[in-house]
Design an enzyme around this catalytic site. Structure first.
Site, PDB file in Angstrom:
ATOM      1  CG  ASP A  70       7.891 -13.210  37.398  1.00  0.00           C
ATOM      2  OD1 ASP A  70       7.034 -12.922  36.537  1.00  0.00           O
ATOM      3  OD2 ASP A  70       7.828 -12.844  38.586  1.00  0.00           O
ATOM      4  CG  HIS A 108       3.514 -14.495  38.970  1.00  0.00           C
ATOM      5  ND1 HIS A 108       2.566 -14.376  37.982  1.00  0.00           N
ATOM      6  CD2 HIS A 108       4.562 -13.724  38.590  1.00  0.00           C
ATOM      7  CE1 HIS A 108       3.021 -13.561  37.031  1.00  0.00           C
ATOM      8  NE2 HIS A 108       4.237 -13.160  37.371  1.00  0.00           N
ATOM      9  CG  MET A 155      12.686 -12.819  33.624  1.00  0.00           C
ATOM     10  SD  MET A 155      13.424 -11.683  34.793  1.00  0.00           S
ATOM     11  CE  MET A 155      11.959 -11.139  35.676  1.00  0.00           C
ATOM     12  CG  ASP A 174       3.895  -9.120  37.462  1.00  0.00           C
ATOM     13  OD1 ASP A 174       4.527  -8.855  38.497  1.00  0.00           O
ATOM     14  OD2 ASP A 174       4.240 -10.009  36.656  1.00  0.00           O
TER      15      ASP A 174
HETATM   16  C1  DX5 Z   1       8.656  -8.231  36.700  1.00  0.00           C
HETATM   17  C2  DX5 Z   1       8.051  -9.564  37.099  1.00  0.00           C
HETATM   18  C3  DX5 Z   1       7.274  -9.464  38.363  1.00  0.00           C
HETATM   19  C4  DX5 Z   1       8.078  -8.958  39.514  1.00  0.00           C
HETATM   20  C5  DX5 Z   1       7.218  -8.688  40.718  1.00  0.00           C
HETATM   21  O1  DX5 Z   1       9.785  -8.391  35.998  1.00  0.00           O
HETATM   22  O2  DX5 Z   1       7.190 -10.012  36.102  1.00  0.00           O
HETATM   23  O3  DX5 Z   1       6.518 -10.601  38.664  1.00  0.00           O
HETATM   24  O4  DX5 Z   1       9.124  -9.798  39.840  1.00  0.00           O
HETATM   25  O5  DX5 Z   1       8.069  -8.313  41.742  1.00  0.00           O
HETATM   26  P1  DX5 Z   1       7.760  -7.100  42.733  1.00  0.00           P
HETATM   27  O6  DX5 Z   1       6.491  -7.452  43.445  1.00  0.00           O
HETATM   28  O7  DX5 Z   1       8.961  -7.123  43.597  1.00  0.00           O
HETATM   29  O8  DX5 Z   1       7.631  -5.860  41.898  1.00  0.00           O
HETATM   30 ZN    ZN Z   2       5.474 -11.644  36.489  1.00  0.00          ZN
END
Ligand code: DX5
Ligand code: ZN
Length: 214
Positions: A35, A33, A37, A173
């Site tokens: 992420d 996955h 941002m 998530d």
């Molecule tokens: C949230 C992200 C997640 C997050 C998951 O901002 O989309 O994927 O990093 O991390 P944990 O498992 O640490 O909550």
């Molecule tokens: Zn995520």
């Protein structure tokens, strides 16, 4: 449905990303996955297509790209080109894109299309798109940062989605550990995203087994 575990590399040690990817792969991860941002849609900046391309070169596991960005439609081709297998976008108006067009763009490029919603966004906003997606991602934290606490008040969304579609990949998530994974699976989720509970543990294989409930 078999449980799919998708470690979020946001919690990985980026100074040795290659080693981290190889370790989670050997530990039984199913997807990776990523992420993304942009500092606008969420209050944090992570990484972009260039890192996804590097991850693509390190593993043959499916790359599950979660875009927490504005104007996802504009950036989709770059993530496709970088090697994404699935791309998930946000439904909120603040994401500033035509959701239907973006989903079509993702599918037309040969990727699986995912749609997601923040904890405070009502499920009604997602429902009209359910037959146009391959993955529904239910956020159980407000996106932007890893390591936040799981919001059990989002379980009704999983339940509702599962009652409407028995085959859809329903992904969860945010704040996923052995306990919250179990609760999510009981409510209809079959894909578990986990950052902290895997990458901040000593034994990745054990962490992944515990998420699966083995
Ligand atoms: C949230 C992200 C997640 C997050 C998951 O901002 O989309 O994927 O990093 O991390 P944990 O498992 O640490 O909550
Ligand atoms: Zn995520």
């Amino acid at each position: 449905m078999p449980v799919i575990v998708a470690p979020s590399i946001l919690a990985a040690d980026f100074s040795r990303l290659g080693d981290e990817i190889h370790r989670v792969e050997a530990a039984g991860a199913d997807w990776i996955h990523c992420d993304i941002m942009d500092g606008h849609f969420v209050d944090n900046i992570s990484f972009g297509p260039e890192i996804v391309r590097i991850v693509r070169g390190l593993t043959s596991l499916p790359l599950d790209v979660h875009l927490m960005i504005e104007h996802a439609d504009h950036y989709v081709p770059r993530f496709v080109e970088a090697g994404a297998n699935s791309i998930t976008v946000h439904v909120e108006p603040e994401a500033k894109h035509d959701v239907e067009k973006t989903l079509k763009r993702i599918r037309d490029a040969g990727c699986r299309a995912g749609l997601t919603l923040n904890p405070e966004t009502p499920f009604d906003l997602i429902e009209p798109f359910l037959h146009k997606i391959d993955i529904l991602l239910i956020m159980t934290v407000h996106p932007g940062f890893g390591g936040q606490s799981f919001r059990a008040d989002q379980m009704h969304k999983m339940k509702r989605a599962r009652s409407l579609d028995r085959k859809l990949d329903i992904e969860v998530d945010g704040g996923i550990n052995a306990g919250t994974a179990k609760l999510s699976i009981e409510n209809g989720a079959n894909v578990l995203v986990a950052g902290t509970s895997i990458f901040h543990s000593k034994d990745y294989a054990k962490a992944i087994r515990q998420l699966r409930g083995d």
